[in-house]
Design a protein around this motif. Structure first.
Motif, PDB file in Angstrom:
ATOM      1  N   LEU A 195       0.833  -1.196   0.000  1.00 52.04           N
ATOM      2  CA  LEU A 195       0.000   0.000   0.000  1.00 52.04           C
ATOM      3  C   LEU A 195       0.874   1.255   0.000  1.00 52.04           C
ATOM      4  O   LEU A 195       1.729   1.431   0.871  1.00 52.04           O
ATOM      5  CB  LEU A 195      -0.931   0.010   1.216  1.00 52.04           C
ATOM      6  N   LEU A 196       0.655   2.114  -0.994  1.00 51.80           N
ATOM      7  CA  LEU A 196       1.352   3.395  -1.097  1.00 51.80           C
ATOM      8  C   LEU A 196       0.304   4.499  -0.947  1.00 51.80           C
ATOM      9  O   LEU A 196      -0.687   4.522  -1.679  1.00 51.80           O
ATOM     10  CB  LEU A 196       2.050   3.529  -2.454  1.00 51.80           C
ATOM     11  N   ARG A 197       0.524   5.416  -0.018  1.00 57.08           N
ATOM     12  CA  ARG A 197      -0.479   6.455   0.258  1.00 57.08           C
ATOM     13  C   ARG A 197      -0.008   7.824  -0.226  1.00 57.08           C
ATOM     14  O   ARG A 197       1.145   8.211  -0.013  1.00 57.08           O
ATOM     15  CB  ARG A 197      -0.780   6.528   1.758  1.00 57.08           C
ATOM     16  N   MET A 198      -0.913   8.546  -0.848  1.00 53.93           N
ATOM     17  CA  MET A 198      -0.683   9.947  -1.232  1.00 53.93           C
ATOM     18  C   MET A 198      -1.915  10.738  -0.776  1.00 53.93           C
ATOM     19  O   MET A 198      -2.843  10.974  -1.553  1.00 53.93           O
ATOM     20  CB  MET A 198      -0.453  10.066  -2.751  1.00 53.93           C
ATOM     21  N   PRO A 199      -1.929  11.158   0.493  1.00 55.05           N
ATOM     22  CA  PRO A 199      -3.152  11.721   1.088  1.00 55.05           C
ATOM     23  C   PRO A 199      -3.403  13.196   0.798  1.00 55.05           C
ATOM     24  O   PRO A 199      -4.437  13.717   1.198  1.00 55.05           O
ATOM     25  CB  PRO A 199      -2.914  11.505   2.588  1.00 55.05           C
TER      26      PRO A 199
END
Length: 831
Positions: free
Chosen positions: A465-469
């Motif tokens: 999982l890669l997050r870009m919030p």
């Protein structure tokens, strides 16, 4: 690689709904031309068919085998990875391997033999007169054959007025008046060649001007042509362009050729849908910290050259596309290739331009708005190794790329990745994972609203999982307001439904006053979905579907959006002749009309299937809106994806309830995704975005979490409900649909098929029962749902084996000519 001489037999699959390979003898003179993945012509039953070689072997236990008749390709059409993936598709989705391979090739290159009828009699007119008295049906057949002398058997049967022309055709064959042959027509698409004109190689370039001057009086047209041709040397010019520029006749060019002043040759031209799109160097973009971290993880796996799967969860406007582009740059530097899957609806000129500005002619684009020739050229150039990057919708997963290093699935949650209308009924997102695994490539699934299944897999650490919030440049997310339409005051004397709340009208007024633009979503086309009589409750319904007809104001007609049936809208009720016609519901046409009434003088552009049918229509409308020629963009879900207009600061959702209460367990998820995606179109640059969502169910969790941009809380609520009800991702669903024109036969077939299954541990069987849409296109529909718990049957192999066995027995025991059985594994919709 060519076949070794000891391989005397080939296993061939055909594009039929049977997952079985058939063994054929390879004739001695064809042995050197046989390879895995080539097409062949071979006898199949009473006809000849094109099949695909999927296996080669030295021996066979089958007696009396037939021979391959012709090899159709000099080299394989499929890479080993695509061949292996296609076999997986056939086994997983319970369809024919040949059907999958057919789907992997561009439409138009397939060959199918057809029966043709050839007239042999030397005097058909005399024969016609003779037969007219004693055999009128035979006479009619001769009349139809008299002019062309050759006609397809299918077309002949359609044109003969008799209900049973077969006996007459048989009699004419026995009399040797006609002959039935097998014909293999040419493919519908092929490379395109045009006439290309250059100066003759023998001509002295220094003397060309003198020749032109000499011809000015005696042959002025030839002189004008020669002058223009010289301007284009040494490249030359197409004959078509030369005629257009000089306005001379083709005979002038022919005369120059006869005088050996010019030469004309055939040159292939590449048909490119985007050839008129000018390119400029891409801007220099600096990645933010979130983008760098995501890219670093992806590049690490690319450098390891092993399979790795990532879920890139980034909010709308967070810069996911730039991460894709930087990862592809890295792949290309390593000498590998990439596939970028994009939902058809999101494959906008903006998206294509962005990739082509970075990678130029290395990019091939596939999509349905292209002509068959354009798709064929894109596919063929990719097959020849001239493209390193393929961008397209679901079918692009079969792209014949060698050395695949990366697959991107943008908007991975989109349901359009699932093919549902014809076999093979695959999900391109899932195939992308399989192909990446087979190719030892990396795969990135990207979305602001991941599918519940994908996020569940990320939580289970099947995906990284890669997050870009955050949005790029710290641009704030748009503020979202829910408007409860139940509290909206009624307007006295108004019969029409309220389409725009006071709050939405105020915000549109405000944005227009500031010179800003607005996007409005109403996910239903037409004017009104129900045409109803208030006196007797009559509703206009389709003759072929059990569904109401949609009223279209432009043209004043009623149309079925499932089968296309159309008729003129009556001015009075056809049942009671009353004139109190009520148009119930809201479509895009109705909203458009309301906008013009409320905001006189504004320019509205409407985007739905009715306005985007023409070639380049979709691109042209978006280009007009992007240039600011229109203040409001109104449309169905096609305005919710892939658009980035800096001047759009307001998004309005006319009705968030359109799909919210469908009898489908994914209805809440779809609504949340659509609302979040369309909200992301607002305020993507320096201006603050605002979103107004109108609904009669504002307390629904899908709307509440969309309002706060909280995907993870939505996921927790949704996954809890699915766990309780054993819905995916905790189970696998297989839907078997029975359809046909006879309702009783369909019901009986479904009931008989159900009898093959006793109680199966870990599997819930629902039905048979009528489908939610009971009748479509003249076919009644019944279905059986199989739900198997993954804890008991993780891959679904056990239930699929039982279904295969039941299908084989059922088809042997029961006549199914008028019954279609459609098997949909992991269906997106069960309506």
């Amino acid at each position: 690689m060519k076949n070794e001489s000891q391989n005397r037999y080939a296993d061939i699959v055909f594009p039929v709904p049977v997952n079985q390979a058939y063994t054929y003898i390879i004739p001695t003179d064809l042995i050197e031309d046989v390879s895995l993945g080539v097409r062949v012509l071979a006898p199949f039953g009473a006809r000849k068919m094109v099949g695909f070689i999927v296996g080669l072997k030295q021996e066979s236990d089958y007696p009396e085998l037939k021979k391959i008749e012709q090899i159709l390709d000099p080299t394989p059409l499929f890479t080993p990875a695509v061949l292996a993936m296609s076999k997986w598709v056939a086994e997983y989705y319970l369809c024919g391997w040949g059907e999958v391979l057919k789907a992997a090739l561009p439409a138009g290159i397939h060959l199918f033999s057809e029966k043709i009828v050839r007239l042999l009699h030397p005097d058909p007119h005399t024969l016609y007169l003779e037969l007219s008295k004693r055999a009128p049906v035979q006479a009619e057949i001769i009349r139809l054959l008299k002019e062309p002398r050759v006609i397809s058997l299918k077309k002949l049967i359609e044109q003969v007025t008799s209900n049973n022309p077969y006996s007459s055709i048989k009699a004419l064959r026995q009399q040797r008046v006609i002959r039935i042959e097998l014909n293999l027509p040419k493919p519908q698409v092929s490379p395109k060649f045009i006439d290309w004109v250059t100066l003759d190689k023998s001509i002295d370039l220094k003397k060309v001007q003198d020749i032109i001057e000499e011809m000015r009086e005696s042959a002025p047209s030839q002189a004008a042509c020669l002058e223009r041709i010289r301007e284009y040397e040494p490249e030359g010019v197409s004959r078509r362009d030369l005629v257009r520029m000089t306005t001379v006749h083709h005979s002038a060019i022919k005369a120059l050729q006869e005088k050996k002043l010019v030469q004309i040759e055939q040159r292939e031209i590449i048909r490119d849908y985007y050839s008129s799109q000018p390119l400029s160097p891409p801007p220099d973009i600096q990645l933010n910290q979130d983008q760098k971290l995501a890219l670093y993880s992806i590049i690490q796996n690319l450098d390891r050259e092993t399979f790795g799967s990532f879920l890139l969860h980034g909010v709308t406007g967070s810069g996911k596309t730039q991460v894709y582009i930087e990862a592809i740059h890295h792949v290309i530097k390593k000498g590998k290739s990439a596939i970028v899957l994009v939902p058809e609806i999101s494959l906008t000129p903006q998206m294509v331009y962005r990739f082509r500005s970075h990678f130029g002619k290395q990019v091939a684009v596939f999509h349905s708005r292209m002509s068959p020739g354009e798709r064929y050229d894109s596919w063929r150039q990719t097959w020849e190794g001239k493209h390193k990057i393929v961008i397209g919708p679901r079918s692009a997963i079969f792209a014949p790329l060698q050395y695949l290093g990366l697959i991107i699935v943008d908007e991975e949650h989109e349901h359009s990745y699932k093919q549902y209308d014809m076999a093979p009924r695959y999900n391109a997102r899932d195939l992308a994972i399989v192909r990446a695994n087979l190719s030892k490539a990396s795969i990135v699934l990207g979305s602001a609203t991941p599918s519940v299944e994908s996020f569940f897999n990320a939580m289970a650490e099947k995906y990284t999982l890669l997050r870009m919030p955050k949005r790029i440049d710290d641009i704030p997310m748009p503020s979202i307001e829910l408007v409860d339409m139940k509290r909206e005051p009624k307007i006295i004397g108004r019969k029409e439904p309220i389409m725009l709340s006071r709050r939405l009208r105020e915000k549109i007024d405000e944005k227009l006053a500031f010179g800003e633009q607005v996007i409005l979503l109403q996910n239903r086309r037409g004017f009104a979905p129900i045409f109803k009589c208030q006196d007797c409750d009559y509703k206009a319904e389709c003759l072929y579907c059990k569904i109401t007809l949609t009223f279209h104001r432009a043209g004043h007609y009623l149309k079925c959006h499932y089968c296309g049936y159309t008729r003129k809208a009556p001015s009075q009720c056809p049942q009671c002749h009353g004139t109190q016609i009520y148009l119930k519901g809201i479509g895009t046409q109705r909203v458009e009309e309301e906008l013009y009434q409320l905001f006189p003088g504004i320019k509205v552009i409407r985007m739905d299937q009715d306005t985007t049918r023409g070639r380049m229509a979709h691109d042209r409308l978006l280009n007009q809106f992007g240039k600011g020629e229109h203040q409001i963009l109104l449309g169905t879900q096609m305005v919710a994806k892939g658009l980035d207009f800096p001047n759009v600061t307001l998004v309005g959702v006319i009705s968030a309830d359109t799909g919210l209460f469908f009898p489908d367990f994914r209805a809440g998820e779809r609504t949340f995704q659509l609302l979040t995606q369309v909200a992301g179109r607002a305020g993507r640059k320096t201006k603050q975005g605002h979103v107004i969502i109108q609904s009669y169910a504002t307390d629904h969790y899908s709307l509440q979490f969309a309002k706060t941009h909280d995907y993870e809380k939505f996921f927790k609520t949704e996954i809890h409900d699915r766990r309780q009800l054993s819905y995916p991702p905790f189970s696998r669903i297989i839907n078997i649909l029975f359809k046909g024109p006879d309702e009783l036969k369909i019901e009986q077939a479904a009931l008989k098929f159900r009898q093959f299954f006793d109680k199966i541990e870990g599997c819930k069987i629902l039905g048979p029962a009528p489908a939610h849409l009971e009748k479509i296109q003249g076919n009644y529909r019944w279905q059986i749902l199989f739900m198997t718990l993954k804890q008991r049957d993780s891959g679904g192999e056990q239930i699929k084996a039982l279904i295969r066995q039941a299908l084989s027995t059922f088809r042997k025991k029961h006549r199914t000519r008028d019954i279609q059985m459609i098997i949909d594994v992991d269906p997106i919709s069960i309506l």
